[in-house]
Scaffold this motif. Structure first.
Motif, short mmCIF file in Angstrom:
data_model
loop_
_atom_site.label_atom_id
_atom_site.label_comp_id
_atom_site.label_asym_id
_atom_site.label_seq_id
_atom_site.Cartn_x
_atom_site.Cartn_y
_atom_site.Cartn_z
N ILE A 172 0.86 -1.18 0.00
CA ILE A 172 0.00 0.00 0.00
C ILE A 172 0.90 1.23 0.00
CG2 ILE A 172 -1.78 1.26 1.25
CD1 ILE A 172 -2.62 -1.44 2.46
N PRO A 173 0.67 2.16 -0.92
CA PRO A 173 1.51 3.35 -0.97
C PRO A 173 1.45 4.12 0.36
CG PRO A 173 0.12 3.23 -2.91
CD PRO A 173 -0.33 2.16 -1.97
N PRO A 174 2.60 4.59 0.84
CA PRO A 174 2.62 5.31 2.12
C PRO A 174 1.74 6.56 2.11
CG PRO A 174 4.85 4.81 1.40
CD PRO A 174 3.93 4.40 0.30
N GLN A 175 1.65 7.24 0.97
CA GLN A 175 0.81 8.43 0.90
C GLN A 175 -0.67 8.08 1.08
OE1 GLN A 175 1.28 10.81 -2.60
NE2 GLN A 175 0.20 12.54 -1.74
N LEU A 176 -1.09 6.92 0.57
CA LEU A 176 -2.47 6.49 0.76
C LEU A 176 -2.72 6.14 2.22
CD1 LEU A 176 -5.23 5.80 -0.40
CD2 LEU A 176 -4.35 3.54 -0.98
N LEU A 177 -1.77 5.51 2.86
CA LEU A 177 -1.90 5.21 4.29
C LEU A 177 -2.03 6.49 5.10
CD1 LEU A 177 0.71 2.32 4.67
CD2 LEU A 177 -1.77 2.13 4.73
N ARG A 178 -1.20 7.49 4.77
CA ARG A 178 -1.28 8.78 5.49
C ARG A 178 -2.63 9.45 5.25
NH1 ARG A 178 4.16 9.32 3.94
NH2 ARG A 178 3.55 10.50 2.10
N ALA A 179 -3.10 9.43 4.00
CA ALA A 179 -4.39 10.05 3.69
C ALA A 179 -5.51 9.37 4.46
CB ALA A 179 -4.65 9.99 2.19
N ASN A 180 -5.49 8.05 4.52
CA ASN A 180 -6.50 7.33 5.28
C ASN A 180 -6.42 7.67 6.77
OD1 ASN A 180 -7.51 6.06 3.01
ND2 ASN A 180 -6.21 4.26 3.25
N GLN A 181 -5.20 7.80 7.28
CA GLN A 181 -5.02 8.15 8.69
C GLN A 181 -5.51 9.55 8.97
OE1 GLN A 181 -3.97 5.89 10.99
NE2 GLN A 181 -4.61 7.42 12.45
N TRP A 182 -5.23 10.49 8.05
CA TRP A 182 -5.73 11.85 8.22
C TRP A 182 -7.25 11.89 8.22
CZ3 TRP A 182 -1.64 13.75 4.27
CH2 TRP A 182 -0.47 14.09 4.94
N MET A 183 -7.88 11.09 7.37
CA MET A 183 -9.34 11.02 7.37
C MET A 183 -9.85 10.50 8.71
SD MET A 183 -11.03 12.08 4.68
CE MET A 183 -12.52 11.13 4.44
N ALA A 184 -9.20 9.48 9.23
CA ALA A 184 -9.62 8.89 10.50
C ALA A 184 -9.43 9.88 11.66
CB ALA A 184 -8.84 7.61 10.77
N ASN A 185 -8.39 10.72 11.56
CA ASN A 185 -8.11 11.69 12.63
C ASN A 185 -8.87 12.99 12.48
OD1 ASN A 185 -6.33 9.87 13.75
ND2 ASN A 185 -4.52 10.79 12.82
N GLY A 186 -9.60 13.14 11.38
CA GLY A 186 -10.36 14.37 11.16
C GLY A 186 -9.56 15.49 10.52
N GLU A 187 -8.39 15.20 9.99
CA GLU A 187 -7.57 16.20 9.30
C GLU A 187 -7.94 16.18 7.81
OE1 GLU A 187 -3.38 16.00 10.32
OE2 GLU A 187 -3.94 14.86 12.11
N TYR A 188 -9.12 16.71 7.51
CA TYR A 188 -9.70 16.56 6.18
C TYR A 188 -8.97 17.36 5.11
CZ TYR A 188 -13.35 14.50 9.02
OH TYR A 188 -14.02 13.72 9.91
N GLU A 189 -8.42 18.52 5.47
CA GLU A 189 -7.73 19.33 4.47
C GLU A 189 -6.48 18.61 3.96
OE1 GLU A 189 -5.95 23.83 3.91
OE2 GLU A 189 -6.88 23.26 5.80
N ASN A 190 -5.71 18.03 4.88
CA ASN A 190 -4.52 17.26 4.47
C ASN A 190 -4.92 16.04 3.65
OD1 ASN A 190 -2.81 19.00 5.84
ND2 ASN A 190 -2.87 17.80 7.71
N ALA A 191 -5.99 15.38 4.08
CA ALA A 191 -6.45 14.18 3.37
C ALA A 191 -6.90 14.52 1.96
CB ALA A 191 -7.57 13.51 4.15
N ALA A 192 -7.62 15.62 1.82
CA ALA A 192 -8.11 16.02 0.50
C ALA A 192 -6.96 16.27 -0.47
CB ALA A 192 -8.99 17.26 0.61
#
Length: 102
Positions: free
Chosen positions: A18-38
């Motif tokens: 799994i690409p690390p950037q996708l893992l980070r984006a999923n983690q940001w979504m889970a943590n509520g950091e939607y701007e970073n995830a977007a």
């Protein structure tokens, strides 16, 4: 002793890359950091258009979902992940075709 090594080797073989950037984006979504995830999903979708075009629409949808959860409800072309109308049209066409086939 050997049993543990074999079990670890089997576990490593079964995990998909799994690409690390996708893992980070999923983690940001889970943590509520939607701007970073977007922004992460948008960048992933742009790269996926060339390498994995069948996955790009999903990533654009996730980018849009993260933007909406961040409070950006006005339609903006950059949030959709498309810099040109042609790439946006490609994403819409793929999503529409997939929804019709379901």
């Amino acid at each position: 002793m050997f049993r543990r090594r074999i079990q670890r080797a089997i576990r490593r073989m079964g995990t998909p890359a799994i690409p690390p950037q996708l893992l980070r984006a999923n983690q940001w979504m889970a943590n509520g950091e939607y701007e970073n995830a977007a922004s992460a999903y948008k960048e992933l979708a742009r790269r996926a258009e060339e390498l994995f075009p069948q996955r790009a629409p999903f990533l654009y949808i996730e980018a849009g979902r993260a933007a909406i959860l961040n409070g950006q409800t006005k339609p903006e072309l950059p949030i959709c992940g498309a810099d040109s109308p042609s790439s946006l049209h490609k994403a819409e066409t793929i999503v529409c075709r997939q929804s019709v086939n379901i």
